[in-house]
Write an enzyme that holds these catalytic residues in place. Structure first.
Site, PDB file in Angstrom:
ATOM      1  N   CYS A 198       5.834  27.401 -78.647  1.00  0.00           N
ATOM      2  CA  CYS A 198       6.141  27.110 -80.057  1.00  0.00           C
ATOM      3  C   CYS A 198       6.697  28.326 -80.783  1.00  0.00           C
ATOM      4  O   CYS A 198       7.340  28.176 -81.818  1.00  0.00           O
ATOM      5  CB  CYS A 198       4.902  26.571 -80.767  1.00  0.00           C
TER       6      CYS A 198
ATOM      7  N   GLN B 265       4.998  20.718 -84.892  1.00  0.00           N
ATOM      8  CA  GLN B 265       5.527  21.397 -83.713  1.00  0.00           C
ATOM      9  C   GLN B 265       5.618  20.428 -82.540  1.00  0.00           C
ATOM     10  O   GLN B 265       6.590  20.432 -81.777  1.00  0.00           O
ATOM     11  CB  GLN B 265       4.630  22.586 -83.353  1.00  0.00           C
TER      12      GLN B 265
ATOM     13  N   HIS C 153      -1.318  21.194 -85.050  1.00  0.00           N
ATOM     14  CA  HIS C 153       0.049  21.620 -85.412  1.00  0.00           C
ATOM     15  C   HIS C 153       1.003  20.462 -85.084  1.00  0.00           C
ATOM     16  O   HIS C 153       1.871  20.555 -84.212  1.00  0.00           O
ATOM     17  CB  HIS C 153       0.421  22.889 -84.642  1.00  0.00           C
TER      18      HIS C 153
ATOM     19  N   ARG D 206      12.663  21.804 -84.779  1.00  0.00           N
ATOM     20  CA  ARG D 206      11.752  21.707 -85.927  1.00  0.00           C
ATOM     21  C   ARG D 206      12.536  21.207 -87.142  1.00  0.00           C
ATOM     22  O   ARG D 206      12.056  20.361 -87.908  1.00  0.00           O
ATOM     23  CB  ARG D 206      11.134  23.088 -86.243  1.00  0.00           C
TER      24      ARG D 206
ATOM     25  N   ARG E 173       0.244  24.806 -94.928  1.00  0.00           N
ATOM     26  CA  ARG E 173      -0.250  25.572 -93.767  1.00  0.00           C
ATOM     27  C   ARG E 173      -1.503  26.295 -94.238  1.00  0.00           C
ATOM     28  O   ARG E 173      -1.453  27.108 -95.171  1.00  0.00           O
ATOM     29  CB  ARG E 173       0.802  26.574 -93.284  1.00  0.00           C
TER      30      ARG E 173
ATOM     31  N   ASP F  16       0.986  29.114 -75.397  1.00  0.00           N
ATOM     32  CA  ASP F  16       0.994  29.604 -76.783  1.00  0.00           C
ATOM     33  C   ASP F  16       0.275  30.949 -76.782  1.00  0.00           C
ATOM     34  O   ASP F  16      -0.319  31.350 -75.763  1.00  0.00           O
ATOM     35  CB  ASP F  16       0.272  28.568 -77.680  1.00  0.00           C
TER      36      ASP F  16
HETATM   37  N1  NVA Z   1      -1.587  28.698 -82.221  1.00  0.00           N
HETATM   38  C1  NVA Z   1      -0.747  29.518 -83.061  1.00  0.00           C
HETATM   39  C2  NVA Z   1       0.514  28.802 -83.396  1.00  0.00           C
HETATM   40  C3  NVA Z   1       1.490  29.599 -84.243  1.00  0.00           C
HETATM   41  C4  NVA Z   1       2.708  28.827 -84.612  1.00  0.00           C
HETATM   42  C5  NVA Z   1      -1.513  29.893 -84.320  1.00  0.00           C
HETATM   43  O1  NVA Z   1      -2.216  29.037 -84.870  1.00  0.00           O
HETATM   44  O2  NVA Z   1      -1.413  31.044 -84.752  1.00  0.00           O
HETATM   45  N1   CP Z   2       5.965  27.670 -84.344  1.00  0.00           N
HETATM   46  C1   CP Z   2       5.712  27.910 -85.633  1.00  0.00           C
HETATM   47  O1   CP Z   2       5.059  27.142 -86.343  1.00  0.00           O
HETATM   48  O2   CP Z   2       6.261  29.073 -86.086  1.00  0.00           O
HETATM   49  P1   CP Z   2       5.958  29.786 -87.467  1.00  0.00           P
HETATM   50  O3   CP Z   2       4.542  30.289 -87.420  1.00  0.00           O
HETATM   51  O4   CP Z   2       6.967  30.913 -87.532  1.00  0.00           O
HETATM   52  O5   CP Z   2       6.148  28.811 -88.592  1.00  0.00           O
END
Ligand code: NVA
Ligand code: CP
Length: 309
Positions: free
Chosen positions: A263, A137, A134, A291, A107, A223
């Site tokens: 998500c 997800q 992502h 997930r 990540r 989101d």
């Molecule tokens: N769009 C959000 C998703 C978090 C799981 C982010 O990138 O922070």
């Molecule tokens: N939806 C998701 O990826 O959650 P986290 O940021 O908690 O991993």
């Protein structure tokens, strides 16, 4: 001996429709066994390295628990605990880690970072979220739709809100799995339609009014208005997105059977009204749980290949 390049999952469209069908079948099989408390450990003695440069709850827990349940172990590496924080090149980190483990999940910020890692990795690399994508997800989200409503091909998904990493992965899923996507974002935060590949553009309709995007949709999803890494824009985004909250009125113009997904983490009273996310059409807890099951199928496929057919 010739070394074959590993398969990676860096963006949703890295997998074909056939491969995704296999993954969804395996997700169901793995989930059913797990629910019956039956042990399934194809990854005994295998190791997953997880590199987190951003916060996580679901991704961290689902990958670590999933790897343990499959018989392997997971090593958690936070940027600040590693030499990445002292400037070790990502290419060198990839060369080293991938000689020691069987699969890597990352990540991070820019997609270029995970692509550079993958280009120097001997083992499969999974995108656990970047600024642009992502895909894990969306694997879970599409599986959750199938679980509740059957095949997603030909259906309509309404995306309400920011044109962010989640939307990009939904758009790729629409192209690969052949469903329609209605998008509504405030001015200044929309997708760049000119940059969309033809097979995505042909399945994507943009709407100025989020009510129009929701009309007749089989799934309404949203989101956060401010994704990780964009916190400096938060105040401006709160103002710009104020009319893009998914509420009962928007759900009311969708298909009566429509599902709601997010998500998570969610902000009740911002991108979604509490009575929607906590209401009868919401499947967010199944979505989060899936997930675990979808990523176990993904780990099995990347490490062991196509088993079980
Ligand atoms: N769009 C959000 C998703 C978090 C799981 C982010 O990138 O922070
Ligand atoms: N939806 C998701 O990826 O959650 P986290 O940021 O908690 O991993």
């Amino acid at each position: 001996m010739a070394v074959t390049a590993p398969r990676h999952f860096l963006q949703f469209r890295d997998f074909s429709r056939d491969e995704l069908g296999h993954l969804f079948d395996r997700t169901r099989w793995i989930k059913e066994r797990f629910k019956r408390y039956e042990i399934y450990q194809p990854l005994r003695d295998r190791t997953l390295a997880m590199v987190f440069e951003k916060a996580s709850t679901r991704t961290r827990v689902s990958f670590e628990a999933g790897m343990n349940q499959l018989g392997g172990i997971a090593i958690n590496l936070n940027r600040h605990d590693t030499q990445l924080s002292r400037g070790e090149p990502i290419e060198d980190v990839a060369r080293v880690i991938s000689r020691m483990v069987d699969v890597v999940m990352i990540r991070t910020f820019g997609q270029d970072i995970i692509e550079r890692f993958a280009a120097h990795s001997r083992v499969p690399v999974i995108n656990g979220l970047t600024n642009e994508h992502h895909p894990c997800q969306i694997l879970a989200d599409v599986y959750t739709f199938i679980e509740h409503r059957g095949a997603i091909g030909g259906r309509t998904v309404a995306w309400i809100g920011d044109a962010n990493n989640m939307l990009t992965s939904w758009l790729q899923a629409a192209a690969v799995l052949d469903f329609r996507i209605h998008v509504s974002s405030p001015a200044g935060y929309e997708i760049d339609r000119n940059a969309l590949p033809a097979d995505v553009a042909s399945r994507c309709e943009s709407y100025a009014d989020p009510m129009d995007a929701c009309r007749g949709a089989d799934l309404v999803t949203t989101d956060v208005w401010t994704s990780m890494g964009f916190e400096a824009e938060n105040e401006a985004r709160l103002r710009a997105f104020a009319d893009w909250q998914v509420d009962a009125e928007m759900m009311g113009v969708a298909n009566p059977e429509a599902l709601f997904m997010h998500c998570l983490p969610a902000h009740r009273g911002e991108e979604v009204a509490a009575d929607v996310i906590d209401g009868p059409q919401s499947v967010v807890w199944d979505e989060a749980e899936n997930r675990l099951h979808a990523q176990k199928a993904l780990l099995e496929y990347l490490v062991c290949g196509k088993v079980g057919d």
